[in-house]
Motif scaffolding. Structure first.
Motif, PDB file in Angstrom:
ATOM      1  N   ASP A  72     -15.796   4.714   1.309  1.00 53.12           N
ATOM      2  CA  ASP A  72     -16.288   5.820   0.486  1.00 53.12           C
ATOM      3  C   ASP A  72     -15.099   6.658   0.019  1.00 53.12           C
ATOM      4  O   ASP A  72     -14.290   7.118   0.830  1.00 53.12           O
ATOM      5  CB  ASP A  72     -17.253   6.690   1.301  1.00 53.12           C
ATOM      6  N   ARG A  73     -15.008   6.871  -1.269  1.00 50.75           N
ATOM      7  CA  ARG A  73     -13.895   7.619  -1.842  1.00 50.75           C
ATOM      8  C   ARG A  73     -13.935   9.101  -1.491  1.00 50.75           C
ATOM      9  O   ARG A  73     -12.945   9.829  -1.666  1.00 50.75           O
ATOM     10  CB  ARG A  73     -13.877   7.474  -3.373  1.00 50.75           C
ATOM     11  N   ARG A  74     -15.064   9.603  -0.990  1.00 51.85           N
ATOM     12  CA  ARG A  74     -15.181  11.026  -0.680  1.00 51.85           C
ATOM     13  C   ARG A  74     -14.491  11.408   0.624  1.00 51.85           C
ATOM     14  O   ARG A  74     -14.301  12.609   0.890  1.00 51.85           O
ATOM     15  CB  ARG A  74     -16.652  11.433  -0.624  1.00 51.85           C
ATOM     16  N   ALA A  75     -14.114  10.425   1.434  1.00 53.88           N
ATOM     17  CA  ALA A  75     -13.387  10.741   2.667  1.00 53.88           C
ATOM     18  C   ALA A  75     -12.042  11.353   2.297  1.00 53.88           C
ATOM     19  O   ALA A  75     -11.232  10.732   1.619  1.00 53.88           O
ATOM     20  CB  ALA A  75     -13.191   9.481   3.505  1.00 53.88           C
ATOM     21  N   ALA A  76     -11.778  12.568   2.748  1.00 55.01           N
ATOM     22  CA  ALA A  76     -10.597  13.297   2.303  1.00 55.01           C
ATOM     23  C   ALA A  76      -9.368  13.062   3.158  1.00 55.01           C
ATOM     24  O   ALA A  76      -8.279  13.522   2.807  1.00 55.01           O
ATOM     25  CB  ALA A  76     -10.908  14.792   2.263  1.00 55.01           C
ATOM     26  N   SER A  77      -9.508  12.349   4.269  1.00 54.84           N
ATOM     27  CA  SER A  77      -8.359  12.111   5.141  1.00 54.84           C
ATOM     28  C   SER A  77      -8.648  10.901   6.016  1.00 54.84           C
ATOM     29  O   SER A  77      -9.808  10.522   6.208  1.00 54.84           O
ATOM     30  CB  SER A  77      -8.091  13.331   6.025  1.00 54.84           C
ATOM     31  N   PRO A  78      -7.593  10.283   6.573  1.00 50.86           N
ATOM     32  CA  PRO A  78      -7.821   9.166   7.501  1.00 50.86           C
ATOM     33  C   PRO A  78      -8.694   9.560   8.687  1.00 50.86           C
ATOM     34  O   PRO A  78      -9.544   8.780   9.126  1.00 50.86           O
ATOM     35  CB  PRO A  78      -6.406   8.789   7.942  1.00 50.86           C
ATOM     36  N   GLY A  79      -8.508  10.781   9.187  1.00 52.70           N
ATOM     37  CA  GLY A  79      -9.306  11.222  10.325  1.00 52.70           C
ATOM     38  C   GLY A  79     -10.794  11.229  10.025  1.00 52.70           C
ATOM     39  O   GLY A  79     -11.618  10.885  10.877  1.00 52.70           O
ATOM     40  N   GLU A  80     -11.156  11.607   8.822  1.00 53.96           N
ATOM     41  CA  GLU A  80     -12.572  11.596   8.438  1.00 53.96           C
ATOM     42  C   GLU A  80     -13.106  10.168   8.373  1.00 53.96           C
ATOM     43  O   GLU A  80     -14.269   9.922   8.713  1.00 53.96           O
ATOM     44  CB  GLU A  80     -12.749  12.292   7.093  1.00 53.96           C
TER      45      GLU A  80
ATOM     46  N   ALA B 138       0.837  -1.208   0.000  1.00 52.27           N
ATOM     47  CA  ALA B 138       0.000   0.000   0.000  1.00 52.27           C
ATOM     48  C   ALA B 138       0.869   1.253   0.000  1.00 52.27           C
ATOM     49  O   ALA B 138       0.576   2.225  -0.713  1.00 52.27           O
ATOM     50  CB  ALA B 138      -0.923  -0.011   1.212  1.00 52.27           C
ATOM     51  N   TRP B 139       1.941   1.227   0.770  1.00 48.45           N
ATOM     52  CA  TRP B 139       2.864   2.366   0.844  1.00 48.45           C
ATOM     53  C   TRP B 139       3.517   2.616  -0.512  1.00 48.45           C
ATOM     54  O   TRP B 139       3.612   3.761  -0.960  1.00 48.45           O
ATOM     55  CB  TRP B 139       3.901   2.072   1.918  1.00 48.45           C
ATOM     56  N   ILE B 140       3.935   1.554  -1.199  1.00 50.79           N
ATOM     57  CA  ILE B 140       4.534   1.716  -2.520  1.00 50.79           C
ATOM     58  C   ILE B 140       3.500   2.226  -3.518  1.00 50.79           C
ATOM     59  O   ILE B 140       3.807   3.031  -4.405  1.00 50.79           O
ATOM     60  CB  ILE B 140       5.161   0.390  -3.000  1.00 50.79           C
ATOM     61  N   HIS B 141       2.255   1.800  -3.365  1.00 49.11           N
ATOM     62  CA  HIS B 141       1.192   2.286  -4.246  1.00 49.11           C
ATOM     63  C   HIS B 141       0.844   3.752  -3.972  1.00 49.11           C
ATOM     64  O   HIS B 141       0.041   4.346  -4.704  1.00 49.11           O
ATOM     65  CB  HIS B 141      -0.063   1.431  -4.097  1.00 49.11           C
ATOM     66  N   GLY B 142       1.416   4.320  -2.913  1.00 45.82           N
ATOM     67  CA  GLY B 142       1.227   5.744  -2.660  1.00 45.82           C
ATOM     68  C   GLY B 142       0.268   6.093  -1.548  1.00 45.82           C
ATOM     69  O   GLY B 142      -0.068   7.271  -1.373  1.00 45.82           O
ATOM     70  N   ILE B 143      -0.163   5.096  -0.754  1.00 50.48           N
ATOM     71  CA  ILE B 143      -1.087   5.375   0.347  1.00 50.48           C
ATOM     72  C   ILE B 143      -0.321   5.944   1.536  1.00 50.48           C
ATOM     73  O   ILE B 143       0.718   5.414   1.930  1.00 50.48           O
ATOM     74  CB  ILE B 143      -1.838   4.087   0.753  1.00 50.48           C
TER      75      ILE B 143
ATOM     76  N   ALA C 102      -5.849  -3.750  -1.167  1.00 56.08           N
ATOM     77  CA  ALA C 102      -6.948  -3.143  -0.414  1.00 56.08           C
ATOM     78  C   ALA C 102      -7.799  -4.200   0.275  1.00 56.08           C
ATOM     79  O   ALA C 102      -8.200  -4.036   1.431  1.00 56.08           O
ATOM     80  CB  ALA C 102      -7.810  -2.289  -1.338  1.00 56.08           C
ATOM     81  N   VAL C 103      -8.078  -5.313  -0.405  1.00 53.42           N
ATOM     82  CA  VAL C 103      -8.866  -6.386   0.203  1.00 53.42           C
ATOM     83  C   VAL C 103      -8.122  -6.993   1.382  1.00 53.42           C
ATOM     84  O   VAL C 103      -8.702  -7.260   2.444  1.00 53.42           O
ATOM     85  CB  VAL C 103      -9.206  -7.463  -0.848  1.00 53.42           C
ATOM     86  N   GLU C 104      -6.817  -7.208   1.220  1.00 51.97           N
ATOM     87  CA  GLU C 104      -6.022  -7.768   2.318  1.00 51.97           C
ATOM     88  C   GLU C 104      -6.042  -6.859   3.530  1.00 51.97           C
ATOM     89  O   GLU C 104      -6.217  -7.310   4.675  1.00 51.97           O
ATOM     90  CB  GLU C 104      -4.575  -7.977   1.856  1.00 51.97           C
ATOM     91  N   LEU C 105      -5.884  -5.558   3.313  1.00 51.17           N
ATOM     92  CA  LEU C 105      -5.890  -4.622   4.434  1.00 51.17           C
ATOM     93  C   LEU C 105      -7.263  -4.544   5.089  1.00 51.17           C
ATOM     94  O   LEU C 105      -7.372  -4.392   6.307  1.00 51.17           O
ATOM     95  CB  LEU C 105      -5.454  -3.241   3.959  1.00 51.17           C
ATOM     96  N   ALA C 106      -8.319  -4.644   4.296  1.00 49.74           N
ATOM     97  CA  ALA C 106      -9.673  -4.644   4.854  1.00 49.74           C
ATOM     98  C   ALA C 106      -9.889  -5.830   5.782  1.00 49.74           C
ATOM     99  O   ALA C 106     -10.659  -5.744   6.750  1.00 49.74           O
ATOM    100  CB  ALA C 106     -10.701  -4.667   3.728  1.00 49.74           C
TER     101      ALA C 106
ATOM    102  N   ALA D 260      -8.692   5.360   1.198  1.00 47.06           N
ATOM    103  CA  ALA D 260      -7.573   5.980   0.490  1.00 47.06           C
ATOM    104  C   ALA D 260      -7.379   5.349  -0.879  1.00 47.06           C
ATOM    105  O   ALA D 260      -7.106   6.053  -1.862  1.00 47.06           O
ATOM    106  CB  ALA D 260      -6.302   5.862   1.324  1.00 47.06           C
ATOM    107  N   PHE D 261      -7.506   4.019  -0.970  1.00 50.27           N
ATOM    108  CA  PHE D 261      -7.388   3.358  -2.270  1.00 50.27           C
ATOM    109  C   PHE D 261      -8.501   3.820  -3.211  1.00 50.27           C
ATOM    110  O   PHE D 261      -8.262   4.078  -4.394  1.00 50.27           O
ATOM    111  CB  PHE D 261      -7.433   1.844  -2.107  1.00 50.27           C
ATOM    112  N   LEU D 262      -9.718   3.924  -2.695  1.00 48.16           N
ATOM    113  CA  LEU D 262     -10.823   4.395  -3.534  1.00 48.16           C
ATOM    114  C   LEU D 262     -10.585   5.830  -4.003  1.00 48.16           C
ATOM    115  O   LEU D 262     -10.873   6.171  -5.148  1.00 48.16           O
ATOM    116  CB  LEU D 262     -12.135   4.311  -2.754  1.00 48.16           C
ATOM    117  N   ARG D 263     -10.027   6.647  -3.115  1.00 47.47           N
ATOM    118  CA  ARG D 263      -9.799   8.049  -3.441  1.00 47.47           C
ATOM    119  C   ARG D 263      -8.761   8.204  -4.554  1.00 47.47           C
ATOM    120  O   ARG D 263      -8.853   9.120  -5.378  1.00 47.47           O
ATOM    121  CB  ARG D 263      -9.353   8.804  -2.191  1.00 47.47           C
ATOM    122  N   THR D 264      -7.773   7.311  -4.615  1.00 46.64           N
ATOM    123  CA  THR D 264      -6.751   7.401  -5.662  1.00 46.64           C
ATOM    124  C   THR D 264      -7.286   6.986  -7.022  1.00 46.64           C
ATOM    125  O   THR D 264      -6.687   7.310  -8.048  1.00 46.64           O
ATOM    126  CB  THR D 264      -5.553   6.500  -5.333  1.00 46.64           C
ATOM    127  N   GLY D 265      -8.388   6.237  -7.048  1.00 44.29           N
ATOM    128  CA  GLY D 265      -8.914   5.734  -8.312  1.00 44.29           C
ATOM    129  C   GLY D 265      -8.263   4.441  -8.763  1.00 44.29           C
ATOM    130  O   GLY D 265      -8.611   3.907  -9.823  1.00 44.29           O
TER     131      GLY D 265
END
Length: 287
Positions: free
Chosen positions: A169-177, A73-78, A115-119, A133-138
């Motif tokens: 939901d991809r609309r979450a703009a940050s981990p805190g949200e 996930a980190w390499i993918h940019g999360i 993403a499935v593994e992390l879920a 975060a994965f959904l937000r990146t597209g």
């Protein structure tokens, strides 16, 4: 000369493996290097890029292994904040047959498989923030994640992954949200609306999330995650207070939520939201 006595070099200065711990502390203290991955350091002048992350992983991942989990996930940019409480990512790899991609010659699990593994495996709040975060990146969409998760039906964590994918939901703009949304859902208040638009007289406001249906007094409830980075200090606090006063005049009651409110042990957040919505929160908290 023993192999471990062969010199290492940094900025032209030689040192041996026996000196590494002391030299690392010295170089870190002088601000000349930074840690990019657990056990891997780099000159601070080198920018954080995909190429750097791949090169760092190559140093610690066995030959022929597939990078997975938080490392993939980190390499993918999360962002690491979405992946757990640790500041730096540990190294995770597998030799199992999984869906992979290749980046700069390094094999790692695909964005959907990661993403499935992390879920399935991360603690619930971080599982949701990682998938959001994965959904937000597209790089992944919810339908693809649900289809891929079917292959893990007999695996531990599958039930959690279905719960996480239902609310992602991809609309979450940050981990805190993401964490805030999960707290509200766990408390039984229902899934809040995200990125609410509020039209003012001379400007448009955006609320992180909330419940736009009017309550008994006619006001609506909005909640915002106030990160320490953007909402600390007298100037930021005055700005937030002014903004929320303006929203109050538009019929919105806004609750600002800090990281300590989300991770503390007392359910003050649930009690405050429940009092405004005239609902009894579901307690005790799940995390």
């Amino acid at each position: 000369m023993f192999e471990y006595d062969a010199p290492y070099y940094f900025a032209g200065l030689p040192f041996t493996a026996r000196q590494v711990p002391r030299k690392l502390a010295w170089l870190l203290g002088r601000g000349q290097i930074r840690q990019v991955l657990k056990g891997v350091y780099v000159d601070v002048r080198i920018p954080d890029t995909l190429e750097l992350r791949v090169a760092a992983a190559r140093l610690v991942v066995p030959e022929g292994a597939v990078v997975c989990g938080r490392t993939a996930a980190w390499i993918h940019g999360i962002d690491t904040t979405a992946l757990g409480s640790e500041e730096f990512v540990s190294v995770h790899w597998t030799r199992e047959s999984v869906e992979t991609v290749e980046i700069e010659g390094l094999r790692l699990t695909s964005p959907v498989a990661t993403a499935v593994e992390l879920a399935m495996r991360l603690p619930r709040p971080f599982a949701l923030s990682a998938v959001d975060a994965f959904l937000r990146t597209g790089m992944a969409d919810r339908s693809a994640l649900r289809a891929a998760s079917a292959a893990y039906e007999e695996r531990p964590g599958h039930h959690q992954s279905q719960d996480i994918l239902r609310y992602a939901d991809r609309r979450a703009a940050s981990p805190g949200e993401s964490w805030l949304r999960l707290r509200l859902i766990d408390a039984g208040f229902g899934v809040p609306e995200l990125q609410l638009r509020v039209d003012g007289a001379d400007r448009v406001y955006r609320l992180d999330l909330g419940y736009p249906e009017g309550t008994v007094d006619g006001r609506r409830l909005g909640l915002e995650y106030d990160s320490d980075q953007w909402h600390s200090g007298p100037r930021a606090e005055r700005r937030d207070e002014k903004r929320r006063t303006q929203l109050e005049a538009l019929g919105w009651h806004v609750i600002g939520v800090r990281r300590t409110d989300l991770w503390g042990s007392y359910p003050a957040l649930e009690l405050a939201v429940g009092a405004f919505l005239c609902q009894h929160p579901r307690l005790p908290r799940r995390w």
